[in-house]
Design an enzyme around this catalytic site. Structure first.
Site, PDB file in Angstrom:
ATOM      1  N   HIS A  44      23.513  19.321 -34.065  1.00 25.53           N
ATOM      2  CA  HIS A  44      22.495  19.864 -33.161  1.00 25.53           C
ATOM      3  C   HIS A  44      21.111  19.809 -33.817  1.00 25.53           C
ATOM      4  O   HIS A  44      20.118  19.446 -33.177  1.00 25.53           O
ATOM      5  CB  HIS A  44      22.790  21.335 -32.834  1.00 25.53           C
ATOM      6  CG  HIS A  44      24.102  21.581 -32.151  1.00 25.53           C
ATOM      7  ND1 HIS A  44      25.062  22.406 -32.664  1.00 25.53           N
ATOM      8  CD2 HIS A  44      24.604  21.113 -30.974  1.00 25.53           C
ATOM      9  CE1 HIS A  44      26.097  22.458 -31.841  1.00 25.53           C
ATOM     10  NE2 HIS A  44      25.846  21.671 -30.805  1.00 25.53           N
ATOM     11  N   GLN A  72      32.917  23.342 -17.435  1.00 22.49           N
ATOM     12  CA  GLN A  72      33.411  22.125 -18.074  1.00 22.49           C
ATOM     13  C   GLN A  72      34.670  22.359 -18.911  1.00 22.49           C
ATOM     14  O   GLN A  72      35.147  21.447 -19.572  1.00 22.49           O
ATOM     15  CB  GLN A  72      32.318  21.469 -18.915  1.00 22.49           C
ATOM     16  CG  GLN A  72      31.942  22.190 -20.187  1.00 22.49           C
ATOM     17  CD  GLN A  72      30.703  21.586 -20.828  1.00 22.49           C
ATOM     18  OE1 GLN A  72      29.602  21.621 -20.272  1.00 22.49           O
ATOM     19  NE2 GLN A  72      30.864  20.995 -22.002  1.00 22.49           N
TER      20      GLN A  72
HETATM   21  P1  AMP Z   1      27.590  20.798 -27.767  1.00 20.36           P
HETATM   22  O1  AMP Z   1      26.980  22.060 -28.276  1.00 20.36           O
HETATM   23  O2  AMP Z   1      28.866  20.431 -28.462  1.00 20.36           O
HETATM   24  O3  AMP Z   1      27.678  20.765 -26.263  1.00 20.36           O
HETATM   25  O4  AMP Z   1      26.590  19.635 -28.161  1.00 20.36           O
HETATM   26  C1  AMP Z   1      25.234  19.673 -27.775  1.00 20.36           C
HETATM   27  C2  AMP Z   1      24.609  18.333 -28.064  1.00 20.36           C
HETATM   28  O5  AMP Z   1      24.724  18.048 -29.469  1.00 20.36           O
HETATM   29  C3  AMP Z   1      25.295  17.185 -27.335  1.00 20.36           C
HETATM   30  O6  AMP Z   1      24.327  16.242 -26.904  1.00 20.36           O
HETATM   31  C4  AMP Z   1      26.190  16.599 -28.399  1.00 20.36           C
HETATM   32  O7  AMP Z   1      26.488  15.243 -28.205  1.00 20.36           O
HETATM   33  C5  AMP Z   1      25.319  16.783 -29.626  1.00 20.36           C
HETATM   34  N1  AMP Z   1      26.148  16.750 -30.839  1.00 20.36           N
HETATM   35  C6  AMP Z   1      27.270  17.480 -31.092  1.00 20.36           C
HETATM   36  N2  AMP Z   1      27.787  17.145 -32.291  1.00 20.36           N
HETATM   37  C7  AMP Z   1      26.982  16.182 -32.809  1.00 20.36           C
HETATM   38  C8  AMP Z   1      26.988  15.421 -34.017  1.00 20.36           C
HETATM   39  N3  AMP Z   1      27.927  15.577 -34.948  1.00 20.36           N
HETATM   40  N4  AMP Z   1      26.004  14.519 -34.205  1.00 20.36           N
HETATM   41  C9  AMP Z   1      25.033  14.334 -33.263  1.00 20.36           C
HETATM   42  N5  AMP Z   1      24.970  15.020 -32.107  1.00 20.36           N
HETATM   43  C10 AMP Z   1      25.935  15.938 -31.880  1.00 20.36           C
END
Ligand code: AMP
Length: 301
Positions: A56, A80
């Site tokens: 993030h 989701q």
């Molecule tokens: P989430 O909180 O899991 O819904 O993720 C929020 C955003 O962070 C989304 O766009 C994910 O694709 C991105 N994200 C999560 N993990 C990673 C990672 N390891 N590297 C890059 N972006 C990430």
């Protein structure tokens, strides 16, 4: 007349560079962002479900570099999650999240309430056909309808110039890009590369569920992809053999329970037999109760 010190003078060392504003109300978020836009500032948006990690923060840093103002959101989106999934126990370390996002330079953190995004009687859903039905969509029915619906709602409130999504969730990023194009949303979707822990495991909020032994199994995902990458670099073009390479690596990780290993076209997400265009090697597996995904994109742009 003696010059008065600026109100923040001397505080920089002990206080984040930015005072992050935190809001829950849709109307206030609209007003704050609208004010910035009237000043001519570009606004970049990073939606998250919290349990903030380096993945993030990498997106926030890229967002900072791309715009004058950065808005992040934390919303664990009930829509989701499947009925048997981890919505209730999804980690919500709020104070830590606030500190990390403030430290990375977020200007405005929006934490909507579920009842505001989904008030009683609301019944609109967004479905991206095709793209939303395969891989993650196949394993998690309704998941991408929940993603597309919430991202559209968030975008309609924030109305950013730029939306930053992670390559870690490549199918989600692709689906959101398609939705924005199909609905003529005036936003540019950008992707940030997958951020990994030193051993290769992709950063994920769900890594918090893993104990040490499970972590040692979870690295199998990225190790399998690393072998697939070597095979591709060595000239392997058969999707079946690339899948075989990943599955062979996974045999060394007995507690890694495969969900899928797929080689798909990076644009259409349809399976390919041979690697001729840009492809995604997408994997999903379980360690204990924790479901993890990872991917590798490869080929000409
Ligand atoms: P989430 O909180 O899991 O819904 O993720 C929020 C955003 O962070 C989304 O766009 C994910 O694709 C991105 N994200 C999560 N993990 C990673 C990672 N390891 N590297 C890059 N972006 C990430």
């Amino acid at each position: 007349m003696t010059a008065r010190p600026a109100p923040d003078a001397g505080r920089e060392a002990s206080w984040p560079r930015h005072r992050m504003r935190r809001e829950r109300e849709i109307a206030i978020v609209r007003r704050v962002v609208g004010g910035w836009k009237r000043l001519g500032h570009r606004v970049a948006f990073v939606p998250t479900m919290g349990a903030i990690h380096e993945g993030h923060l990498g997106l926030v840093r890229r967002a900072r570099a791309s715009a004058e103002r950065v808005v992040a959101s934390i919303f664990v989106n009930p829509l989701q999650f499947g009925p048997q999934e981890d919505y209730k126990r999804y980690p919500r370390p709020r104070a830590r999240d606030h500190a990390l996002l403030a430290g990375a330079g977020v200007d405005l953190l929006w934490e909507p309430r579920a009842q505001d995004l989904y008030p009683p009687g609301e019944c609109t859903r967004v479905r991206v056909t095709g793209l939303g039905d395969v891989l993650e969509g196949g394993s998690r029915p309704g998941h991408f309808e929940g993603v597309a619906t919430v991202v559209l709602k968030l975008l309609h409130v924030v109305e950013p110039h730029l939306l930053w999504m992670g390559q870690k969730d490549a199918q989600q990023a692709r689906l959101v890009e398609q939705m924005c194009r199909d609905l003529h949303l005036p936003v540019t979707v950008r992707r940030g590369a997958t951020v990994r822990e030193p051993g290769g495991l992709a950063c994920s909020s769900r890594n918090l569920y893993l104990d040490l032994a499970q972590r040692a199994q979870a690295v199998g995902l990225s190790r399998g992809l690393a072998s697939a990458l070597r095979a591709l670099r060595d000239g392997e073009r058969s999707a079946a053999r690339i899948i075989g390479v990943v599955r062979r690596v996974w045999r060394e990780y007995p507690d890694l329970v495969p969900d899928y290993v797929s080689v798909v076209d990076a644009h259409t997400f349809q399976p390919v037999r041979r690697v001729q265009s840009r492809v995604l090697v997408a994997v999903a597996a379980r360690v204990g109760k924790t479901r993890l995904i990872d991917n590798l994109e490869w080929g000409p742009p």
